[in-house]
Design an enzyme around this catalytic site. Structure first.
Site, PDB file in Angstrom:
ATOM      1  N   SER A  17       0.800  -1.223   0.000  1.00 42.32           N
ATOM      2  CA  SER A  17       0.000   0.000   0.000  1.00 42.32           C
ATOM      3  C   SER A  17       0.833   1.273   0.000  1.00 42.32           C
ATOM      4  CB  SER A  17      -0.944  -0.001   1.206  1.00 42.32           C
ATOM      5  OG  SER A  17      -2.001  -0.890   0.978  1.00 42.32           O
ATOM      6  N   GLY A  22       9.906   7.202   3.078  1.00 43.80           N
ATOM      7  CA  GLY A  22      11.307   6.988   3.468  1.00 43.80           C
ATOM      8  C   GLY A  22      11.753   5.544   3.290  1.00 43.80           C
ATOM      9  N   GLU A 171      10.943   2.489  17.637  1.00 45.33           N
ATOM     10  CA  GLU A 171      10.845   1.438  16.617  1.00 45.33           C
ATOM     11  C   GLU A 171      11.351   0.088  17.116  1.00 45.33           C
ATOM     12  OE1 GLU A 171       9.608   1.995  13.251  1.00 45.33           O
ATOM     13  OE2 GLU A 171       8.855   3.819  14.186  1.00 45.33           O
ATOM     14  N   ARG A 207      12.326   8.312  12.602  1.00 45.94           N
ATOM     15  CA  ARG A 207      11.272   7.663  13.386  1.00 45.94           C
ATOM     16  C   ARG A 207      11.560   7.567  14.879  1.00 45.94           C
ATOM     17  NH1 ARG A 207       8.900   2.483  10.047  1.00 45.94           N
ATOM     18  NH2 ARG A 207       9.247   3.195   7.920  1.00 45.94           N
ATOM     19  N   HIS A 243      15.403   2.478   9.253  1.00 43.69           N
ATOM     20  CA  HIS A 243      15.768   1.889  10.546  1.00 43.69           C
ATOM     21  C   HIS A 243      17.279   1.658  10.552  1.00 43.69           C
ATOM     22  CE1 HIS A 243      11.493   0.040  10.869  1.00 43.69           C
ATOM     23  NE2 HIS A 243      11.586   1.035  11.723  1.00 43.69           N
ATOM     24  N   ASN A 356       8.350  -4.870   0.619  1.00 45.18           N
ATOM     25  CA  ASN A 356       7.831  -3.829   1.504  1.00 45.18           C
ATOM     26  C   ASN A 356       8.931  -3.288   2.420  1.00 45.18           C
ATOM     27  OD1 ASN A 356       5.257  -2.760   1.320  1.00 45.18           O
ATOM     28  ND2 ASN A 356       4.274  -4.563   2.215  1.00 45.18           N
ATOM     29  N   CYS A 362      14.403  -7.977   9.904  1.00 42.51           N
ATOM     30  CA  CYS A 362      13.155  -7.285  10.267  1.00 42.51           C
ATOM     31  C   CYS A 362      12.095  -8.256  10.741  1.00 42.51           C
ATOM     32  CB  CYS A 362      12.558  -6.553   9.067  1.00 42.51           C
ATOM     33  SG  CYS A 362      13.635  -5.355   8.325  1.00 42.51           S
TER      34      CYS A 362
HETATM   35  O1  SUG Z   1       7.949  -0.022   8.880  1.00 46.36           O
HETATM   36  N1  SUG Z   1       7.162  -1.567   5.816  1.00 46.36           N
HETATM   37  C1  SUG Z   1       7.814  -1.628   7.108  1.00 46.36           C
HETATM   38  C2  SUG Z   1       9.128  -2.364   6.996  1.00 46.36           C
HETATM   39  C3  SUG Z   1       9.755  -2.629   8.362  1.00 46.36           C
HETATM   40  C4  SUG Z   1      11.151  -3.115   8.273  1.00 46.36           C
HETATM   41  N2  SUG Z   1      11.676  -3.373   9.560  1.00 46.36           N
HETATM   42  C5  SUG Z   1      12.973  -3.225   9.956  1.00 46.36           C
HETATM   43  N3  SUG Z   1      13.839  -2.576   9.243  1.00 46.36           N
HETATM   44  N4  SUG Z   1      13.310  -3.705  11.092  1.00 46.36           N
HETATM   45  C6  SUG Z   1       8.036  -0.215   7.666  1.00 46.36           C
HETATM   46  O2  SUG Z   1       8.340   0.685   6.870  1.00 46.36           O
HETATM   47  C7  SUG Z   1       5.286  -1.114   4.319  1.00 46.36           C
HETATM   48  C8  SUG Z   1       3.783  -1.331   4.271  1.00 46.36           C
HETATM   49  C9  SUG Z   1       3.168  -0.916   2.963  1.00 46.36           C
HETATM   50  O3  SUG Z   1       3.646   0.020   2.324  1.00 46.36           O
HETATM   51  O4  SUG Z   1       2.150  -1.539   2.554  1.00 46.36           O
HETATM   52  C10 SUG Z   1       5.862  -1.198   5.699  1.00 46.36           C
HETATM   53  O5  SUG Z   1       5.171  -0.938   6.674  1.00 46.36           O
END
Ligand code: SUG
Length: 439
Positions: A17, A22, A171, A207, A243, A356, A362
């Site tokens: 979505s 970022g 986070e 974040r 992150h 994503n 992650c």
């Molecule tokens: O928070 N993506 C997550 C990815 C998290 C990765 N986690 C770590 N690096 N630990 C985020 O950005 C995308 C959802 C979307 O676009 O549908 C999303 O939430």
């Protein structure tokens, strides 16, 4: 073994979505069709590598999505079908925020301080508030609930999620590093933040707020001398390292970071000096920009790999298979094998999550425990082959092969999703933990 990993079981509404500003992959794949069945099975396969290496593995259950209680709170009324339809008509992005399967990225579930580090010898756990992204912020309540169930015994202390400051929050483990001589010895904890919550410099989304990191360190009862705070490099954030776990990682005595991971070189040098003097086997490995440029680290997700100490006490690195198409990353891995104790490498296909912005690191929350604490975990959340087989056959049977962006308001998706979650609570034997089960 003292390391237990809890992965986020990938839910049936997994979709693209474009919700995370970022995060390059999230933006790039906005509106692509997703493959929930494939995604969930890929996640399990990744976890099985860890199980086969001799480690205990747990799972967080997926969250209730689409989240009808949230839509009702916003004033949508009527039958479930009417609520989904009117929310979608009012705003597609609103509905997709309430439908995201983002709880799969368990590195963002919580920050954990092992009892080896804390003054009261308890394991401290703070569920992340994830306040800078709305779709993620609505994970906190259910994550908190699961943490309280998993870590319910007295040797654990589950805190309330931290406060946030002007939309900047926390986070979890993705912005937290731990370095120790070995897992079960007192370690150093490093909280990595984007900026002060009060900063008005908004060129990119930072974040993690410094003040929030500090509040977690205070609540976790850590020794001040063993606690450090490092700022993420703003260039790295601007280029897509939303992150810190995209540009640095640690496991026991090994700390690996890209040259451009941290903003303040003097602060880093101070930390390294302390670690060198206090941990006799400490090894810092820095990747220079000439070896692997920052944008290549971010594109490949080389450092978003899962570094673990396996059941034979060997260090293994589980990497996304995408890394194999980067020559400079592969050359660096050869070098890593020669200069460090990291000798085992495994490449996994987790493309659905990668699209994503979620790599192997992650997808898991790493928890360091002593043997007694492992026994005191709520065993219902830990895997055995029978439970894993039941989960896999449920996914095969109920998850959709493909989901298009326009499918999100489909009331059948809600029904399917609830059926899956209901059955999962039976497999895990945890009773009625979802809101819809209480209706
Ligand atoms: O928070 N993506 C997550 C990815 C998290 C990765 N986690 C770590 N690096 N630990 C985020 O950005 C995308 C959802 C979307 O676009 O549908 C999303 O939430």
């Amino acid at each position: 073994m003292p390391e237990v990993n809890f992965d986020g079981l990938i839910g049936p509404t997994h979709n693209y979505s474009g919700l995370s500003d970022g995060n390059i992959a999230s933006k790039k794949n906005f509106s692509s069709p997703s493959y929930p069945k494939k995604a969930a099975l890929q996640g399990i396969k990744k976890a099985e590598i860890l199980i086969n290496s001799g480690l205990q593995q747990g799972f967080f259950l997926p969250h209730e999505r689409p989240f009808l209680p949230g839509l009702k709170q916003l004033g949508f009324i009527g039958s479930n079908e009417e609520i989904l339809k009117s929310a979608y008509k009012f705003s597609k992005v609103l509905l997709s925020n309430f439908t995201s399967a983002s709880s799969m990225w368990a590195a963002n579930a919580a920050t954990i301080s092992p009892s080896f580090d804390t003054k009261d010898k308890k394991v401290h756990i703070t569920p992340a508030n994830l306040k800078s992204m709305f779709h993620r912020s609505i994970e906190t309540e259910f994550t908190h609930k699961q943490c309280k169930l998993i870590f319910e015994e007295n040797c654990f202390k589950v805190h309330e999620p931290a406060l946030s400051i002007s939309g900047k929050g926390d986070e979890g483990a993705a912005n937290h590093l731990r370095i120790s001589r070995s897992h079960n010895e007192k370690g150093f904890e490093i909280f990595v933040y984007g900026d002060s919550g009060f900063s008005r410099n908004n060129t990119s989304i930072k974040r993690q707020a410094l003040e929030v990191s500090k509040s977690i360190a205070n609540n976790h009862n850590l020794d001040v001398e063993n606690t450090f705070f490092l700022q993420q490099n703003s260039e790295a954030i601007e280029k897509g390292s939303f992150h810190n776990d995209i540009v640095s990682l640690s496991n026991e005595n090994i700390f690996i970071a890209h040259e451009k991971a941290f903003q303040n070189k003097d602060e880093l040098a101070k930390l390294l000096k302390t670690l060198e003097s206090k941990i006799d086997n400490f090894q810092y490995i820095e990747i220079s920009d000439s070896e692997v440029p920052l944008n290549c680290i971010i594109d490949s997700y080389l450092l978003n790999s899962q570094l673990s100490t396996n059941g034979q006490n060997e260090m293994m690195l589980v990497l996304p298979e995408e890394v194999q198409s980067y020559k400079n990353c592969m050359a660096w891995l050869d070098k890593l094998k020669q200069i460090s104790d990291v000798k085992l490498f495994d490449f996994v296909n987790i493309k659905q999550s990668m699209m994503n912005g979620g790599g192997p690191a992650c997808l898991r929350l790493k928890v360091i425990l002593d043997n007694d604490e492992i026994k005191k975990l709520n065993q219902k959340f830990l895997m055995n082959s029978e439970k894993l087989d039941s989960i896999k056959s449920l996914i095969e049977r109920e998850y959709r092969d493909i989901l298009h962006p326009d499918d999100l308001p489909d009331p059948n998706l809600l029904d399917e999703s609830r059926r899956v979650l209901d059955e999962l609570t039976q497999i895990f034997d945890v009773g009625s933990i979802y809101e819809f089960q209480k209706l």
